[in-house]
Design a protein around this motif. Structure first.
Motif, PDB file in Angstrom:
ATOM      1  N   VAL A 424       0.822  -1.211   0.000  1.00 24.97           N
ATOM      2  CA  VAL A 424       0.000   0.000   0.000  1.00 24.97           C
ATOM      3  C   VAL A 424       0.856   1.261   0.000  1.00 24.97           C
ATOM      4  CG1 VAL A 424      -1.680   1.324   1.354  1.00 24.97           C
ATOM      5  CG2 VAL A 424      -1.931  -1.157   1.133  1.00 24.97           C
ATOM      6  N   ASN A 425       1.810   1.340   0.905  1.00 27.94           N
ATOM      7  CA  ASN A 425       2.574   2.579   1.057  1.00 27.94           C
ATOM      8  C   ASN A 425       3.910   2.581   0.318  1.00 27.94           C
ATOM      9  OD1 ASN A 425       0.775   4.032   2.907  1.00 27.94           O
ATOM     10  ND2 ASN A 425       1.246   2.373   4.346  1.00 27.94           N
ATOM     11  N   GLY A 426       4.417   1.393  -0.018  1.00 25.33           N
ATOM     12  CA  GLY A 426       5.671   1.329  -0.753  1.00 25.33           C
ATOM     13  C   GLY A 426       5.503   0.923  -2.193  1.00 25.33           C
ATOM     14  N   ARG A 427       4.245   0.609  -2.577  1.00 20.54           N
ATOM     15  CA  ARG A 427       3.941   0.166  -3.956  1.00 20.54           C
ATOM     16  C   ARG A 427       4.812  -1.015  -4.373  1.00 20.54           C
ATOM     17  NH1 ARG A 427       1.712   4.858  -7.905  1.00 20.54           N
ATOM     18  NH2 ARG A 427       0.286   5.809  -6.417  1.00 20.54           N
ATOM     19  N   ALA A 428       5.097  -1.884  -3.414  1.00 16.21           N
ATOM     20  CA  ALA A 428       5.902  -3.068  -3.702  1.00 16.21           C
ATOM     21  C   ALA A 428       5.081  -4.094  -4.467  1.00 16.21           C
ATOM     22  CB  ALA A 428       6.414  -3.668  -2.398  1.00 16.21           C
ATOM     23  N   ALA A 429       5.774  -4.957  -5.191  1.00 16.08           N
ATOM     24  CA  ALA A 429       5.114  -6.020  -5.949  1.00 16.08           C
ATOM     25  C   ALA A 429       4.814  -7.191  -5.029  1.00 16.08           C
ATOM     26  CB  ALA A 429       5.996  -6.472  -7.099  1.00 16.08           C
ATOM     27  N   PRO A 430       3.581  -7.675  -4.986  1.00 15.45           N
ATOM     28  CA  PRO A 430       3.244  -8.823  -4.127  1.00 15.45           C
ATOM     29  C   PRO A 430       4.133 -10.037  -4.382  1.00 15.45           C
ATOM     30  CG  PRO A 430       1.241  -7.791  -4.933  1.00 15.45           C
ATOM     31  CD  PRO A 430       2.381  -7.136  -5.665  1.00 15.45           C
ATOM     32  N   SER A 431       4.477 -10.266  -5.631  1.00 21.39           N
ATOM     33  CA  SER A 431       5.285 -11.442  -5.968  1.00 21.39           C
ATOM     34  C   SER A 431       6.675 -11.402  -5.319  1.00 21.39           C
ATOM     35  CB  SER A 431       5.433 -11.567  -7.487  1.00 21.39           C
ATOM     36  OG  SER A 431       6.025 -10.391  -8.024  1.00 21.39           O
ATOM     37  N   ASP A 432       7.164 -10.202  -5.005  1.00 17.19           N
ATOM     38  CA  ASP A 432       8.467 -10.095  -4.348  1.00 17.19           C
ATOM     39  C   ASP A 432       8.361 -10.365  -2.847  1.00 17.19           C
ATOM     40  OD1 ASP A 432       9.641  -9.400  -6.747  1.00 17.19           O
ATOM     41  OD2 ASP A 432       9.474  -7.239  -6.394  1.00 17.19           O
ATOM     42  N   LEU A 433       7.205 -10.119  -2.278  1.00 15.02           N
ATOM     43  CA  LEU A 433       7.035 -10.199  -0.836  1.00 15.02           C
ATOM     44  C   LEU A 433       6.494 -11.539  -0.352  1.00 15.02           C
ATOM     45  CD1 LEU A 433       5.406  -6.676  -0.324  1.00 15.02           C
ATOM     46  CD2 LEU A 433       7.778  -7.298   0.177  1.00 15.02           C
ATOM     47  N   ILE A 434       5.555 -12.088  -1.086  1.00 18.64           N
ATOM     48  CA  ILE A 434       4.825 -13.271  -0.612  1.00 18.64           C
ATOM     49  C   ILE A 434       5.740 -14.461  -0.298  1.00 18.64           C
ATOM     50  CG2 ILE A 434       3.197 -15.056  -1.384  1.00 18.64           C
ATOM     51  CD1 ILE A 434       1.453 -12.786  -2.481  1.00 18.64           C
ATOM     52  N   PRO A 435       6.738 -14.792  -1.127  1.00 20.59           N
ATOM     53  CA  PRO A 435       7.616 -15.929  -0.772  1.00 20.59           C
ATOM     54  C   PRO A 435       8.352 -15.746   0.550  1.00 20.59           C
ATOM     55  CG  PRO A 435       7.879 -15.325  -3.082  1.00 20.59           C
ATOM     56  CD  PRO A 435       7.067 -14.243  -2.458  1.00 20.59           C
ATOM     57  N   LYS A 436       8.608 -14.497   0.942  1.00 15.24           N
ATOM     58  CA  LYS A 436       9.313 -14.236   2.199  1.00 15.24           C
ATOM     59  C   LYS A 436       8.354 -14.228   3.393  1.00 15.24           C
ATOM     60  CE  LYS A 436      12.412 -11.155  -0.388  1.00 15.24           C
ATOM     61  NZ  LYS A 436      12.868  -9.738  -0.533  1.00 15.24           N
ATOM     62  N   VAL A 437       7.137 -13.755   3.164  1.00 14.03           N
ATOM     63  CA  VAL A 437       6.194 -13.572   4.262  1.00 14.03           C
ATOM     64  C   VAL A 437       5.454 -14.862   4.612  1.00 14.03           C
ATOM     65  CG1 VAL A 437       4.138 -12.310   5.024  1.00 14.03           C
ATOM     66  CG2 VAL A 437       5.921 -11.129   3.715  1.00 14.03           C
ATOM     67  N   LYS A 438       5.155 -15.664   3.618  1.00 15.60           N
ATOM     68  CA  LYS A 438       4.367 -16.876   3.859  1.00 15.60           C
ATOM     69  C   LYS A 438       4.959 -17.778   4.950  1.00 15.60           C
ATOM     70  CE  LYS A 438       2.940 -21.228   1.763  1.00 15.60           C
ATOM     71  NZ  LYS A 438       1.804 -21.422   2.701  1.00 15.60           N
ATOM     72  N   PRO A 439       6.255 -18.098   4.931  1.00 16.79           N
ATOM     73  CA  PRO A 439       6.791 -18.969   5.991  1.00 16.79           C
ATOM     74  C   PRO A 439       6.589 -18.392   7.394  1.00 16.79           C
ATOM     75  CG  PRO A 439       8.353 -18.784   4.177  1.00 16.79           C
ATOM     76  CD  PRO A 439       7.295 -17.773   3.924  1.00 16.79           C
ATOM     77  N   GLU A 440       6.662 -17.077   7.527  1.00 18.83           N
ATOM     78  CA  GLU A 440       6.459 -16.462   8.843  1.00 18.83           C
ATOM     79  C   GLU A 440       5.012 -16.604   9.293  1.00 18.83           C
ATOM     80  OE1 GLU A 440       8.244 -12.606   9.487  1.00 18.83           O
ATOM     81  OE2 GLU A 440       9.356 -12.792   7.608  1.00 18.83           O
ATOM     82  N   LEU A 441       4.074 -16.419   8.366  1.00 17.55           N
ATOM     83  CA  LEU A 441       2.662 -16.589   8.699  1.00 17.55           C
ATOM     84  C   LEU A 441       2.358 -18.040   9.055  1.00 17.55           C
ATOM     85  CD1 LEU A 441       1.050 -14.403   5.880  1.00 17.55           C
ATOM     86  CD2 LEU A 441       1.395 -13.770   8.277  1.00 17.55           C
TER      87      LEU A 441
END
Length: 449
Positions: A424-441
């Motif tokens: 939302v605030n950094g206009r980052a691409a979801p595809s760059d973030l999701i592989p890193k965030v999923k294991p934490e969730l």
């Protein structure tokens, strides 16, 4: 003189005997603090005193005043209880947790869906399952509730509270701006594509040119088609595309499935699109305030919002658009009430819970009971929203809350701070973030088992 005094004393003694025989006491003892005095049944037998129940709420001044009118009516009707309101929205969650952990907390309390799941797991809420089964009160009939509304108050098949409102997210539309753009109001077959098409046509620059027309100036927009700032929640769009963010069995966070990824990408596109204002513009001008000033033509808000009547233009609520494959889904904000496991009056508190819950069902939009989701009665209660009620009622059938669990707050902190905030605030691409965030969730869910 002595004979006169003796006669007077004899007469007084006779009167006292007569008064006592009629069940009246000359010296009426007050009840305990906060309790009503003992009543009689007309035959001289004393009824049990009413017990005092303390209700903790987040109601503000106006809402508290309306609530008190309900409580006054219930207290007058009840032979069992008197509900005392303790309402203060300031730091409500902290106050609730602090008071429930003490010995003199509330008997009844308002609770959000997320907090209910946590408190039920921690054993702070009274299990009312068996009491509900034994009651014939209308508010105790679980099959009358919309199924999703009960889920936040259910743990391992047991019920720990009742919802008193379910607000589906609706699409609020400025009908005047639609008319100026030559657009018809949204229909039930609106999907993401038709929604975006309309948002583009509703976006106008300072020279009166619409997005897509020659000469349109993206740097000088005066009216946007839609607005988004992390709200409405991305979960809605994931559900609309057949995906999920928490698996039904709480085993994982499937945010990397094709269905979920497409929804995250669509959300990111909404953030970056010229038909939505920048986040800095939203912060400067106010989120829903821009809709009220007709700087935004479409806004997604709760069903109880006043955006369809307390504005200076024709406004109406419609169901949110469907997903690409036709799936209808919207987020439901659910609030309810529970009983402290430490209450000294569980039976009276349960009776009060049912009667107050039912009273609020006849006060708020939307009541989470199917028998009360009727347009005509609701129009009498809320005439100001009459033009939106059909859409709100229809949305109840596909509204759903988040999949809450005891450690949901930990999960949500990661979901927002490491995934949604950068989008939302950094206009980052979801595809760059999701592989890193999923294991934490996933790790939070595994720890919660």
């Amino acid at each position: 003189m002595r004979h006169r005094k003796a006669a007077a004393l004899a007469l007084l003694s006779l009167l006292l005997v007569f008064v006592t025989a009629c069940g009246v006491t000359a010296d009426k003892k007050p009840g305990r603090a906060g309790e009503e005095p003992a009543q009689t049944d007309g035959k001289g037998s004393a009824r049990e005193e009413k017990v005092t129940l303390r209700l903790l709420t987040w109601a503000g001044a106006d809402e508290s005043k309306e609530l008190q009118e309900i409580l006054d009516r219930l207290n007058a009707q009840s032979e069992t209880y008197v509900i005392k309101q303790d309402s203060n929205p300031a730091d409500y969650e902290t106050r609730l947790i602090t008071q429930l952990s003490g010995a003199s907390g509330p008997d009844l309390f308002w609770v959000s869906a997320q907090r209910a799941a946590q408190l039920a797991a921690q054993g702070a809420m009274l299990d009312i399952t068996d009491r509900l089964k034994a009651s014939d009160h209308p508010a105790a009939k679980l099959d009358d509730y919309f199924e999703e509304s009960l889920k936040p108050f259910t743990r391992e098949g047991r019920i720990y509270g009742l919802p008193w409102i379910e607000q589906p997210v609706m699409l609020y539309v400025n009908l005047d701006l639609f008319s100026q753009a030559g657009l018809e109001p949204p229909t039930t077959d609106w999907d993401w594509d038709r929604f975006v098409e309309a948002a583009k046509k509703l976006t106008v620059d300072q020279n009166g040119r619409r997005l897509g027309e020659p000469g349109f100036d993206e740097k000088k927009i005066k009216q946007w088609g839609f607005t988004v700032n992390g709200w409405p929640p991305v979960q809605m769009f994931v559900w609309q595309n057949g995906g999920d963010v928490i698996a039904p069995d709480f085993s994982s966070s499937p945010i990397d499935t094709p269905e979920a990824m497409k929804a995250f990408d669509f959300y990111a596109e909404l953030i970056r699109a010229p038909f939505t204002p920048s986040q800095s513009t939203i912060r400067d001008r106010g989120f829903d305030a821009m809709y009220r000033r007709q700087e935004v033509a479409m806004f997604m808000g709760g069903a109880a919002d006043n955006l369809d009547y307390d504005v200076d233009f024709r406004s109406q609520a419609f169901p949110v658009p469907k997903g690409p494959s036709g799936i209808q889904a919207t987020f439901a904000d659910i609030l309810g009430m529970g009983i402290s496991v430490k209450t000294k009056h569980p039976d009276a508190a349960f009776q009060a819970l049912l009667e107050l819950t039912d009273a609020i069902h006849h006060w708020k939009i939307m009541p989470p009971r199917k028998s009360l989701a009727e347009a005509e009665p609701l129009k009498k209660l809320h005439p100001e929203k009459a033009h939106s009620l059909d859409a709100i009622i229809a949305s109840m059938s596909f509204a759903r809350p988040y999949r809450y669990f005891e450690s949901y707050a930990d999960w949500d902190n990661i979901f927002w701070n490491e995934l949604m905030d950068p989008i939302v605030n950094g206009r980052a691409a979801p595809s760059d973030l999701i592989p890193k965030v999923k294991p934490e969730l996933d790790a939070v869910l595994q720890r919660a088992k």
